[in-house]
Design a protein around this motif. Structure first.
Motif, PDB file in Angstrom:
ATOM      1  N   ARG A   7     -31.430  -9.236  78.724  1.00 11.98           N
ATOM      2  CA  ARG A   7     -30.667  -8.004  78.701  1.00 11.98           C
ATOM      3  C   ARG A   7     -31.626  -6.965  78.752  1.00 11.98           C
ATOM      4  N   ALA A  10     -33.742  -7.016  82.160  1.00 14.96           N
ATOM      5  CA  ALA A  10     -32.650  -6.424  83.061  1.00 14.96           C
ATOM      6  C   ALA A  10     -32.693  -5.132  83.121  1.00 14.96           C
ATOM      7  N   MET A  11     -32.658  -4.454  81.919  1.00 15.31           N
ATOM      8  CA  MET A  11     -32.735  -2.650  81.879  1.00 15.31           C
ATOM      9  C   MET A  11     -34.182  -2.185  82.373  1.00 15.31           C
ATOM     10  N   ARG A  12     -35.067  -3.034  81.990  1.00 18.36           N
ATOM     11  CA  ARG A  12     -36.337  -2.620  82.428  1.00 18.36           C
ATOM     12  C   ARG A  12     -36.403  -2.503  83.681  1.00 18.36           C
ATOM     13  N   ARG A  13     -35.972  -3.511  84.518  1.00 16.13           N
ATOM     14  CA  ARG A  13     -35.835  -3.568  85.920  1.00 16.13           C
ATOM     15  C   ARG A  13     -35.083  -2.372  86.677  1.00 16.13           C
ATOM     16  N   ASP A  14     -33.798  -2.389  86.130  1.00 18.46           N
ATOM     17  CA  ASP A  14     -32.777  -1.299  86.395  1.00 18.46           C
ATOM     18  C   ASP A  14     -32.218  -0.714  85.322  1.00 18.46           C
ATOM     19  N   PRO A  15     -32.548   0.481  85.294  1.00 12.85           N
ATOM     20  CA  PRO A  15     -31.985   1.351  84.047  1.00 12.85           C
ATOM     21  C   PRO A  15     -30.520   1.420  83.925  1.00 12.85           C
ATOM     22  N   GLY A  16     -29.823   1.320  85.249  1.00 14.29           N
ATOM     23  CA  GLY A  16     -28.313   1.182  85.087  1.00 14.29           C
ATOM     24  C   GLY A  16     -27.813   0.112  84.200  1.00 14.29           C
ATOM     25  N   GLU A  17     -28.394  -0.777  84.246  1.00 10.72           N
ATOM     26  CA  GLU A  17     -27.949  -1.941  83.389  1.00 10.72           C
ATOM     27  C   GLU A  17     -27.736  -1.814  81.809  1.00 10.72           C
ATOM     28  N   LYS A  19     -26.540   1.381  80.814  1.00 11.44           N
ATOM     29  CA  LYS A  19     -25.354   2.328  80.861  1.00 11.44           C
ATOM     30  C   LYS A  19     -24.104   1.428  80.289  1.00 11.44           C
TER      31      LYS A  19
END
Length: 166
Positions: A7, A10-17, A19
């Motif tokens: 997780r 995934a948040m590092r790749r896409d900040p929306g992950e 939220k």
């Protein structure tokens, strides 16, 4: 920690992950008793008999303390796992001072906690300074700590369909 690490990546790749909107539905059961459904959990809340409740669950303020200590515990455990520190136990004592005159509008005092104290006991395979660092880091990264210490806006809306007959 594999799921947590996945997780985080995934948040590092896409900040929306990162939220999320958390939610629950609370139903009044009469008196001071209510039940909140959060995910698949029913969480009761009530007040002690001394202030009009029926003692069928922790008070809302006790639930705040529960959330605080649970969140700090999780944050310390995550911090220790990230540092590869073996933790054997974490125990937290939490207490808060409350003046009920604010709730009942008997005096011009805060309705919320005046002070909250947290005492952490942790057994881990690490020197004292490393344990202290893990506890400090766990405290700093706790979303509940941040919510309590920060000014989080709270908006209250009255749903017209629930407002009663016109």
């Amino acid at each position: 920690m594999e799921q947590v690490n996945a997780r985080v990546e995934a948040m590092r790749r896409d900040p929306g992950e990162g939220k999320r909107t958390l939610s629950g539905i609370t139903s009044w059961n009469g008196g001071a008793h209510s039940t909140t459904i959060v995910r698949n959990f029913a969480v009761p809340a009530d007040e002690p008999g001394a202030i009009g409740g029926t003692n069928r669950g922790p008070s809302p303020m006790e639930l705040v303390l529960t959330a605080l200590s649970a969140c700090i515990t999780i944050s310390i455990a995550y911090s220790a796992a990230e540092e590869e520190v073996e933790v054997h136990s974490i125990e937290i004592d939490v207490e808060g001072d409350l003046d009920l005159r604010g709730l009942f509008e008997v005096a011009d005092v805060r309705a919320g906690f005046e002070e909250v104290r947290v005492t952490v006991r942790i057994e881990a395979d690490a020197p004292w300074e490393k344990i202290r660092e893990l506890v400090d880091r766990g405290y700093r990264r706790s979303p509940v700590v941040d919510s309590l210490e920060g000014k989080v806006p709270v908006r209250v809306c009255l749903a017209k369909e629930d407002a009663g007959a016109a």
